[in-house]
Motif scaffolding. Structure first.
Motif, PDB file in Angstrom:
ATOM      1  N   ILE A 103      17.467  18.376  48.024  1.00  0.00           N
ATOM      2  CA  ILE A 103      18.534  17.418  48.326  1.00  0.00           C
ATOM      3  C   ILE A 103      18.883  16.646  47.055  1.00  0.00           C
ATOM      4  O   ILE A 103      20.035  16.592  46.631  1.00  0.00           O
ATOM      5  N   GLU A 104      17.843  16.067  46.445  1.00  0.00           N
ATOM      6  CA  GLU A 104      18.048  15.273  45.229  1.00  0.00           C
ATOM      7  C   GLU A 104      18.535  16.164  44.083  1.00  0.00           C
ATOM      8  O   GLU A 104      19.367  15.754  43.280  1.00  0.00           O
ATOM      9  N   GLY A 105      18.024  17.390  44.031  1.00  0.00           N
ATOM     10  CA  GLY A 105      18.428  18.329  42.974  1.00  0.00           C
ATOM     11  C   GLY A 105      19.912  18.631  43.037  1.00  0.00           C
ATOM     12  O   GLY A 105      20.620  18.579  42.027  1.00  0.00           O
ATOM     13  N   PHE A 106      20.392  18.899  44.239  1.00  0.00           N
ATOM     14  CA  PHE A 106      21.816  19.192  44.408  1.00  0.00           C
ATOM     15  C   PHE A 106      22.652  17.944  44.104  1.00  0.00           C
ATOM     16  O   PHE A 106      23.643  18.002  43.382  1.00  0.00           O
ATOM     17  N   LYS A 107      22.211  16.828  44.649  1.00  0.00           N
ATOM     18  CA  LYS A 107      22.960  15.567  44.498  1.00  0.00           C
ATOM     19  C   LYS A 107      23.099  15.181  43.019  1.00  0.00           C
ATOM     20  O   LYS A 107      24.181  14.890  42.545  1.00  0.00           O
ATOM     21  N   LEU A 108      21.977  15.232  42.320  1.00  0.00           N
ATOM     22  CA  LEU A 108      21.978  14.862  40.903  1.00  0.00           C
ATOM     23  C   LEU A 108      22.855  15.799  40.084  1.00  0.00           C
ATOM     24  O   LEU A 108      23.604  15.369  39.204  1.00  0.00           O
ATOM     25  N   SER A 109      22.801  17.088  40.397  1.00  0.00           N
ATOM     26  CA  SER A 109      23.592  18.048  39.621  1.00  0.00           C
ATOM     27  C   SER A 109      25.087  17.793  39.820  1.00  0.00           C
ATOM     28  O   SER A 109      25.877  17.961  38.904  1.00  0.00           O
ATOM     29  N   LEU A 110      25.457  17.369  40.993  1.00  0.00           N
ATOM     30  CA  LEU A 110      26.864  17.072  41.269  1.00  0.00           C
ATOM     31  C   LEU A 110      27.259  15.728  40.630  1.00  0.00           C
ATOM     32  O   LEU A 110      28.334  15.597  40.049  1.00  0.00           O
ATOM     33  N   GLU A 111      26.352  14.756  40.720  1.00  0.00           N
ATOM     34  CA  GLU A 111      26.640  13.443  40.123  1.00  0.00           C
ATOM     35  C   GLU A 111      26.869  13.542  38.613  1.00  0.00           C
ATOM     36  O   GLU A 111      27.730  12.875  38.067  1.00  0.00           O
ATOM     37  N   LYS A 112      26.084  14.403  37.981  1.00  0.00           N
ATOM     38  CA  LYS A 112      26.190  14.529  36.515  1.00  0.00           C
ATOM     39  C   LYS A 112      27.519  15.134  36.083  1.00  0.00           C
ATOM     40  O   LYS A 112      27.885  15.041  34.924  1.00  0.00           O
ATOM     41  N   THR A 113      28.216  15.792  36.996  1.00  0.00           N
ATOM     42  CA  THR A 113      29.527  16.348  36.636  1.00  0.00           C
ATOM     43  C   THR A 113      30.592  15.245  36.648  1.00  0.00           C
ATOM     44  O   THR A 113      31.710  15.462  36.223  1.00  0.00           O
ATOM     45  N   GLU A 114      30.217  14.097  37.160  1.00  0.00           N
ATOM     46  CA  GLU A 114      31.120  12.950  37.295  1.00  0.00           C
ATOM     47  C   GLU A 114      32.316  13.228  38.207  1.00  0.00           C
ATOM     48  O   GLU A 114      33.355  12.582  38.133  1.00  0.00           O
ATOM     49  N   LEU A 115      32.142  14.198  39.068  1.00  0.00           N
ATOM     50  CA  LEU A 115      33.162  14.481  40.069  1.00  0.00           C
ATOM     51  C   LEU A 115      33.123  13.372  41.121  1.00  0.00           C
ATOM     52  O   LEU A 115      32.045  13.009  41.601  1.00  0.00           O
TER      53      LEU A 115
END
Ligand code: ATR
Length: 265
Positions: A103-115
């Protein structure tokens, strides 16, 4: 004594978890080793008892065991409980605990894209083991609406029982979305194609593929061709491992360029 860690799955050959964890183990001078093990369903219970006896100190779980391990555990973290999906096991206070770092892995990877995800519409393709984690992460990121489409409709309907707020749509149908996530296994083979009409999708959409090997599936290649922004699952993989590493070793390993390049295949 060298502590032993494992990733279990079936198949397991493709797993890059040993490479990543052993790299960090060496870098942070931890006295441990991380291996992979091909497992059959009837071996889960026996293997987990090794944690109780401290013959094994931690296990990562991959397809198809993330749900199957649950009956053999003493306690679940909140995230594992709500997703009914466990990818990290460890022992604490004499209890065997199942956690979920996807959950955190997916969330963080998306957050880092700044989308910007707040109030956006997301469409998930697939209903396999990783999908509950994606749904939970998207909810945490305050997306407005989650649509889900799966070839076997029944599995989508099953998921809706746990997440009534999602809307299921027929396989092959698309609708107006801002973010589309491929959580199927289509794309693992270079020639795999997802049957969606890219031309119909307006520009500037965000395409995320959970697959990171190959690094650019046809799903992402087509998306790029038609003007979409793309992201593969590599950083999700690294961040879920980073969190598991912290749980076991109490060290936050760096997810720097050297780490990222390590996984180039
Ligand atoms: P599991 O379902 O055991 O958790 P998974 O690899 O996590 O396995 O999930 C595979 C996903 O890819 C499923 O959503 C699957 O769809 P079905 O539920 O219909 O099987 C999807 N999938 C795999 N191959 C597919 C294909 N050729 N076309 C459409 N969907 C496919």
């Amino acid at each position: 004594m060298k502590k032993k860690f494992l990733v279990i799955g079936n198949p397991i050959d493709h797993s890059l978890s040993p490479k990543l964890h052993n790299y960090w183990i060496k870098k942070y001078r931890i006295d441990a080793v991380y291996e992979k093990k091909l497992l059959n369903n009837n071996e889960i219970e026996g293997l987990i008892s090794n944690i109780r006896e401290e013959k094994i100190h931690g296990i990562n779980i991959t397809v198809p065991f993330k749900k199957m391990v649950i009956p053999f555990l003493d306690k679940l973290s909140t995230e594992a409980e709500i997703s009914q999906s466990v990818n990290t096991i460890y022992k604490e206070d004499n209890k065997i605990i199942g956690d979920n770092t996807d959950i955190e892995g997916f969330k963080l990877s998306l957050e880092k894209t700044e989308l910007e995800t707040k109030n956006k519409k997301a469409l998930i393709l697939g209903a396999g083991g990783v999908v509950p984690s994606i749904i939970i992460a998207l909810k945490k990121m305050q997306v407005e609406k989650i649509y889900l489409s799966n070839r076997t409709e029944l599995k989508a309907i099953e998921l809706k029982k746990n997440f009534p707020e999602i809307e299921t749509i027929k396989w092959g149908e698309t609708l107006d979305f801002d973010i589309i996530i491929n959580a199927t296994s289509i794309g693992l083979k270079e020639e795999d194609e997802i049957n969606i009409n890219y031309k119909q999708i307006s520009k500037n959409k965000f395409f995320y593929d959970i697959i990171y090997n190959p690094p650019e599936t046809n799903f992402l290649k087509n998306a790029k061709k038609y003007g979409g922004t793309i992201k593969n699952g590599k950083m999700m993989f690294i961040y879920q491992a980073q969190k598991a590493f912290f749980i076991w070793h109490k060290v936050v390993p760096k997810a720097d360029n050297e780490t990222i390049n390590l996984l180039d295949i």
